[in-house]
Design a protein around this motif. Sequence first.
Motif, PDB file in Angstrom:
ATOM      1  N   ASP A 135     -28.053 -32.778 -19.930  1.00  0.00           N
ATOM      2  CA  ASP A 135     -26.745 -32.197 -19.625  1.00  0.00           C
ATOM      3  C   ASP A 135     -26.957 -30.869 -18.901  1.00  0.00           C
ATOM      4  O   ASP A 135     -28.082 -30.545 -18.502  1.00  0.00           O
ATOM      5  CB  ASP A 135     -25.925 -32.026 -20.899  1.00  0.00           C
ATOM      6  N   ALA A 136     -25.893 -30.093 -18.741  1.00  0.00           N
ATOM      7  CA  ALA A 136     -25.996 -28.826 -18.000  1.00  0.00           C
ATOM      8  C   ALA A 136     -26.964 -27.852 -18.678  1.00  0.00           C
ATOM      9  O   ALA A 136     -27.708 -27.130 -17.999  1.00  0.00           O
ATOM     10  CB  ALA A 136     -24.619 -28.198 -17.861  1.00  0.00           C
ATOM     11  N   LEU A 137     -26.976 -27.833 -20.027  1.00  0.00           N
ATOM     12  CA  LEU A 137     -27.880 -26.934 -20.747  1.00  0.00           C
ATOM     13  C   LEU A 137     -29.334 -27.288 -20.459  1.00  0.00           C
ATOM     14  O   LEU A 137     -30.142 -26.424 -20.108  1.00  0.00           O
ATOM     15  CB  LEU A 137     -27.600 -27.006 -22.256  1.00  0.00           C
ATOM     16  N   SER A 138     -29.663 -28.577 -20.583  1.00  0.00           N
ATOM     17  CA  SER A 138     -31.025 -29.034 -20.295  1.00  0.00           C
ATOM     18  C   SER A 138     -31.385 -28.775 -18.838  1.00  0.00           C
ATOM     19  O   SER A 138     -32.488 -28.318 -18.519  1.00  0.00           O
ATOM     20  CB  SER A 138     -31.163 -30.531 -20.597  1.00  0.00           C
ATOM     21  N   GLY A 139     -30.449 -29.096 -17.932  1.00  0.00           N
ATOM     22  CA  GLY A 139     -30.690 -28.934 -16.504  1.00  0.00           C
ATOM     23  C   GLY A 139     -31.022 -27.503 -16.130  1.00  0.00           C
ATOM     24  O   GLY A 139     -31.935 -27.247 -15.334  1.00  0.00           O
ATOM     25  N   TRP A 140     -30.280 -26.552 -16.714  1.00  0.00           N
ATOM     26  CA  TRP A 140     -30.512 -25.137 -16.424  1.00  0.00           C
ATOM     27  C   TRP A 140     -31.922 -24.718 -16.831  1.00  0.00           C
ATOM     28  O   TRP A 140     -32.651 -24.086 -16.058  1.00  0.00           O
ATOM     29  CB  TRP A 140     -29.463 -24.299 -17.155  1.00  0.00           C
ATOM     30  N   PHE A 141     -32.327 -25.093 -18.056  1.00  0.00           N
ATOM     31  CA  PHE A 141     -33.655 -24.717 -18.544  1.00  0.00           C
ATOM     32  C   PHE A 141     -34.762 -25.435 -17.766  1.00  0.00           C
ATOM     33  O   PHE A 141     -35.833 -24.862 -17.538  1.00  0.00           O
ATOM     34  CB  PHE A 141     -33.770 -25.009 -20.043  1.00  0.00           C
ATOM     35  N   ILE A 142     -34.537 -26.691 -17.371  1.00  0.00           N
ATOM     36  CA  ILE A 142     -35.541 -27.438 -16.599  1.00  0.00           C
ATOM     37  C   ILE A 142     -35.809 -26.757 -15.262  1.00  0.00           C
ATOM     38  O   ILE A 142     -36.967 -26.591 -14.849  1.00  0.00           O
ATOM     39  CB  ILE A 142     -35.087 -28.904 -16.387  1.00  0.00           C
ATOM     40  N   LEU A 143     -34.756 -26.331 -14.575  1.00  0.00           N
ATOM     41  CA  LEU A 143     -34.927 -25.691 -13.264  1.00  0.00           C
ATOM     42  C   LEU A 143     -35.649 -24.341 -13.387  1.00  0.00           C
ATOM     43  O   LEU A 143     -36.534 -24.032 -12.587  1.00  0.00           O
ATOM     44  CB  LEU A 143     -33.570 -25.516 -12.578  1.00  0.00           C
ATOM     45  N   LEU A 144     -35.287 -23.560 -14.392  1.00  0.00           N
ATOM     46  CA  LEU A 144     -35.986 -22.290 -14.626  1.00  0.00           C
ATOM     47  C   LEU A 144     -37.463 -22.535 -14.929  1.00  0.00           C
ATOM     48  O   LEU A 144     -38.345 -21.828 -14.424  1.00  0.00           O
ATOM     49  CB  LEU A 144     -35.340 -21.541 -15.794  1.00  0.00           C
ATOM     50  N   MET A 145     -37.725 -23.546 -15.767  1.00  0.00           N
ATOM     51  CA  MET A 145     -39.098 -23.871 -16.146  1.00  0.00           C
ATOM     52  C   MET A 145     -39.906 -24.317 -14.933  1.00  0.00           C
ATOM     53  O   MET A 145     -41.035 -23.858 -14.714  1.00  0.00           O
ATOM     54  CB  MET A 145     -39.088 -24.977 -17.201  1.00  0.00           C
ATOM     55  N   ASN A 146     -39.343 -25.219 -14.109  1.00  0.00           N
ATOM     56  CA  ASN A 146     -40.068 -25.730 -12.949  1.00  0.00           C
ATOM     57  C   ASN A 146     -40.453 -24.608 -11.981  1.00  0.00           C
ATOM     58  O   ASN A 146     -41.572 -24.576 -11.466  1.00  0.00           O
ATOM     59  CB  ASN A 146     -39.229 -26.785 -12.221  1.00  0.00           C
ATOM     60  N   PHE A 147     -39.527 -23.686 -11.737  1.00  0.00           N
ATOM     61  CA  PHE A 147     -39.810 -22.559 -10.842  1.00  0.00           C
ATOM     62  C   PHE A 147     -40.981 -21.737 -11.377  1.00  0.00           C
ATOM     63  O   PHE A 147     -41.915 -21.396 -10.641  1.00  0.00           O
ATOM     64  CB  PHE A 147     -38.568 -21.675 -10.682  1.00  0.00           C
ATOM     65  N   THR A 148     -40.929 -21.416 -12.678  1.00  0.00           N
ATOM     66  CA  THR A 148     -41.965 -20.556 -13.271  1.00  0.00           C
ATOM     67  C   THR A 148     -43.309 -21.271 -13.346  1.00  0.00           C
ATOM     68  O   THR A 148     -44.361 -20.656 -13.102  1.00  0.00           O
ATOM     69  CB  THR A 148     -41.530 -20.093 -14.678  1.00  0.00           C
ATOM     70  N   VAL A 149     -43.295 -22.554 -13.672  1.00  0.00           N
ATOM     71  CA  VAL A 149     -44.545 -23.309 -13.786  1.00  0.00           C
ATOM     72  C   VAL A 149     -45.226 -23.442 -12.416  1.00  0.00           C
ATOM     73  O   VAL A 149     -46.441 -23.295 -12.300  1.00  0.00           O
ATOM     74  CB  VAL A 149     -44.272 -24.708 -14.408  1.00  0.00           C
ATOM     75  N   ILE A 150     -44.444 -23.713 -11.375  1.00  0.00           N
ATOM     76  CA  ILE A 150     -45.027 -23.867 -10.032  1.00  0.00           C
ATOM     77  C   ILE A 150     -45.573 -22.538  -9.515  1.00  0.00           C
ATOM     78  O   ILE A 150     -46.699 -22.464  -9.009  1.00  0.00           O
ATOM     79  CB  ILE A 150     -43.995 -24.464  -9.052  1.00  0.00           C
TER      80      ILE A 150
END
Length: 246
Positions: free
Chosen positions: A38-53
Amino acid sequence: LINAALSSCIAIPALRGESFEQTFYGGNVFGQIAIRVDALSGWFILLMNFTVITGILYGRRYMKHYENQSANLTLHFTSYIINHFAMIGIYCVQNSFAFLCVWEMMAISSFVLIIFEHHKVETLRAGITYLVQSHISIMFMTLGFIWVNSFTGSFDFHAIAKSTASISPAVSFILFLCFFIAFAIKAGFVPFHTWLPYAHPAAPSHISGMMSGVIIKLGIYGILRMLLLIKGNYLTMGYFIMLISV
């Protein structure tokens, strides 16, 4: 990059209100495994992907100093990818048994990342402290999930809402406490923070940055997710979170 691209393709529409849901049959052990973004998961996934990359781009150059440790480097970068995959699972999986499995994957891979310089006693001590406290977190999480399963017979996260809808606010607050302690250890809330000042300086720089940026945010996500699911006295829960936060 593949992990980030695939998860972002689901996360971006979720932020626009197009939630993703898929169910897999996990056999007699797991039952139905629900994957929901959902929107909550989506927000955290995008933040995580940016930081991990950005972390791995920095880390590849940072680790040039250790080129002579090929086996150690292989284990390090493999653990990095597994850790990323496990964090995506935490944000997507809504089956308590499967959630515990991906949480355990995240905990063990983080431990391996922290103890890269395992020849140093301080680093090893910091890693073991982190691992022990991660499993205390898992213990409280498991208690909460067992409690819900004993009432509903289901591992699905929707069962948390169902089980707390028909009980007193005091009992649902106790369940909330179980989950709060579990996720507060990961988030580094005082007094559940004692692993954090040891693990961050012991880990390589890009891992320390990733821990600060996204790994401890798993705890914040977990608290928010449980607040959305548990039915109870939200004012009491809110005051409790504010008290601990202060």
